[in-house]
Write a protein that holds these residues in place. Structure first.
Motif, mmCIF file in Angstrom:
data_model
loop_
_atom_site.group_PDB
_atom_site.id
_atom_site.type_symbol
_atom_site.label_atom_id
_atom_site.label_comp_id
_atom_site.label_asym_id
_atom_site.label_seq_id
_atom_site.Cartn_x
_atom_site.Cartn_y
_atom_site.Cartn_z
ATOM 1 N N GLY A 93 -10.504 12.563 -1.020
ATOM 2 C CA GLY A 93 -11.039 10.879 -0.783
ATOM 3 C C GLY A 93 -10.045 9.753 -0.161
ATOM 4 N N HIS A 94 -8.757 10.574 -0.728
ATOM 5 C CA HIS A 94 -7.518 10.032 -0.023
ATOM 6 C C HIS A 94 -6.775 10.663 1.434
ATOM 7 N N MET A 95 -7.749 11.327 2.049
ATOM 8 C CA MET A 95 -7.090 12.192 3.383
ATOM 9 C C MET A 95 -7.222 10.571 4.202
ATOM 10 N N ASP A 100 -5.405 -1.326 2.118
ATOM 11 C CA ASP A 100 -4.522 -0.177 1.176
ATOM 12 C C ASP A 100 -5.129 -0.174 -0.109
ATOM 13 N N CYS A 101 -4.200 0.991 0.148
ATOM 14 C CA CYS A 101 -5.084 2.141 -1.364
ATOM 15 C C CYS A 101 -4.615 2.132 -2.672
ATOM 16 N N ARG A 102 -5.476 2.388 -3.959
ATOM 17 C CA ARG A 102 -4.866 1.649 -4.961
ATOM 18 C C ARG A 102 -4.160 3.134 -5.220
ATOM 19 N N CYS A 103 -4.257 4.287 -4.111
ATOM 20 C CA CYS A 103 -2.874 5.720 -4.575
ATOM 21 C C CYS A 103 -1.527 5.276 -3.903
ATOM 22 N N GLY A 104 -1.297 3.874 -2.874
ATOM 23 C CA GLY A 104 0.015 3.782 -2.224
ATOM 24 C C GLY A 104 -0.203 3.698 -1.180
ATOM 25 N N ASN A 105 -1.182 4.531 -0.706
ATOM 26 C CA ASN A 105 -1.131 4.803 0.488
ATOM 27 C C ASN A 105 -1.977 3.808 1.459
ATOM 28 N N ILE A 106 -2.584 3.965 2.941
ATOM 29 C CA ILE A 106 -3.297 2.940 3.455
ATOM 30 C C ILE A 106 -4.612 3.857 4.806
ATOM 31 N N GLY A 107 -5.485 3.617 4.396
ATOM 32 C CA GLY A 107 -6.783 3.798 5.120
ATOM 33 C C GLY A 107 -7.151 4.975 4.696
ATOM 34 N N CYS A 108 -7.112 5.234 3.345
ATOM 35 C CA CYS A 108 -7.911 6.292 2.761
ATOM 36 C C CYS A 108 -9.372 6.686 2.844
ATOM 37 N N TRP A 109 -9.877 7.368 2.699
ATOM 38 C CA TRP A 109 -11.310 7.737 3.368
ATOM 39 C C TRP A 109 -12.289 6.907 2.684
HETATM 40 ZN ZN LIG Z 1 -5.990 6.711 -1.344
#
Ligand SMILES: [Zn+2]
Length: 397
Positions: A241-243, A251-260
């Motif tokens: 889900g975070h690829m 922005d994703c809550r995991c710290g990355n940007i543009g997660c699936w």
């Molecule tokens: Zn993410």
């Protein structure tokens, strides 16, 4: 004197025999011997042990192929019961099942948005107590408890390392439940549980390699390779889900940007719904915040065009990630589960179209994509399967 190695071999053989009985139903000792290659006396003594322990029952004689009529063997579904829990972000679903994961009793409660970890654990304990009370008398009582949680889990130690949507960190859930009830408990990520559930009792029972995509509030995946769940070196595999599907946006809550998962989850569905509804001045969506994902899916079933369009958009995005899954794993089967799978054929059609369009390896093999067979029970049955798979791997308990 029996050596450790001999014990291990016996244990393995016993597990093999038990699994053959589970898969074949109504099977004779002679057939087990043919299938497994174990000699007849070994099979007989292992079967006798399994009968004494209550895991296997004899069923009247079968049809004779010349000579004595064989006694047929089956799994004794009622040797004991299993408790499976789907700990969701805003609900808890608990089920009590027999050894074939048939549901005997169940309850679902809603969780409020800001419940503390203690409040949720207290509710879990109350529900487990209710399940135990609902269990009728069996030879072995409750055989185990499985819990699927929406987060990263240390499976071996049963610790919820991080469940962002519940705001949980380092919760020793296995220890808490085992201390309270004295029943062996397994904790796993909800998508891993879902994958094992589909493999044992659902859409994946006949395949060797599968990826289960749990598309709900977020996206998680459970990866089964050569019939085994793939956990990775530290147990964190499957966080697909975070690829990254877009490196500039969201922005994703995991710290990355543009997660699936930002493009293909319930959140994305509501965001499309909002946009399409306001474009079309659709009055039925003026209080969109009051709707649950189940309400939206109900509107899809009623063929409400706004809901159908929003679901199609989200399903296309779901398909984009599935292209990556397919290109990476070349699985026999991709199973779409959790709430988005309630969108049925629309979801399946859009995902399949995108995969056929975009996955170049799809021209070399027929990729099977299906909706979860266990539906809203995927994670709970999966949690039950965590217990059952351990029992069938070492049936000495
Ligand atoms: Zn993410």
């Amino acid at each position: 004197m029996v050596t450790g190695d001999q014990l291990l071999v016996k244990q393995l053989n016993k597990s093999i025999v038990l699994n053959v009985i589970r898969k074949k139903h109504n099977i004779s000792r002679a057939e087990i011997s043919n299938i497994t290659g174990l000699n007849k006396s070994t099979v007989s003594s292992l079967v006798d042990e399994l009968i004494t322990e209550g895991f296997v029952v004899e069923k009247g004689p079968g049809i004779s192929k010349g000579g004595r009529k064989p006694i047929l063997l089956n799994i004794n579904n009622n040797v004991g019961h299993i408790i499976g829990i789907d700990l969701g972000v805003n609900y808890i679903l608990i089920i009590l099942t027999d050894l074939s994961a048939n549901i005997i009793w169940q309850r679902r409660i809603k969780l409020k948005a800001n419940e503390t970890e203690k409040e949720i654990i207290d509710k879990l304990i109350t529900l487990i107590q209710e399940a135990i009370s609902a269990s009728t008398k069996t030879l072995k009582g409750i055989l185990g408890i499985g819990i699927g949680v929406p987060g990263i889990v240390d499976f071996k130690n049963g610790i919820v390392l991080m469940a962002p949507n519940l705001r949980w960190e380092n919760i020793k859930l296995k220890a808490i439940i085992e201390e309270r009830f004295g029943i062996t408990t397994y904790i796993d990520n909800e998508a891993n549980a879902g994958a094992i559930g589909e493999k044992w009792f659902g859409a994946g029972s006949k395949v060797t390699n599968l990826v289960y995509v749990s598309a709900g509030i977020g996206i998680g995946t459970g990866i089964i390779i050569n019939d085994e769940l793939y956990r990775g070196s530290n147990g964190f595999a499957g966080e697909m889900g975070h690829m990254t599907v877009n490196f500039n946006d969201h922005d994703c809550r995991c710290g990355n940007i543009g997660c699936w998962e930002n493009y293909a989850s319930e959140k994305a569905l509501f965001s499309y719904l909002k946009d399409i509804a306001s474009e079309n001045k659709a009055v039925q969506y003026k209080d969109i915040e009051d709707l649950s994902v189940f309400d939206v899916m109900e509107n899809v079933r009623k063929n409400d065009q706004i809901a159908v369009r929003a679901l199609r958009e989200v399903s296309k995005n779901l398909g984009i990630g599935v292209v990556n899954v397919v290109n990476t794993f070349n699985p026999d089967l991709v199973i779409i589960g959790n709430t988005l799978s309630l969108g049925g054929d629309i979801v399946l059609e859009e995902v399949k179209n995108i995969v056929n369009e975009r996955s170049f390896i799809s021209s070399y093999y027929d990729i099977k994509i299906r909706l979860s067979k266990l539906g809203m029970y995927s994670c709970a049955i999966g949690a039950v399967s965590l217990v059952i798979s351990k029992l069938f791997a070492s049936p000495q308990i």
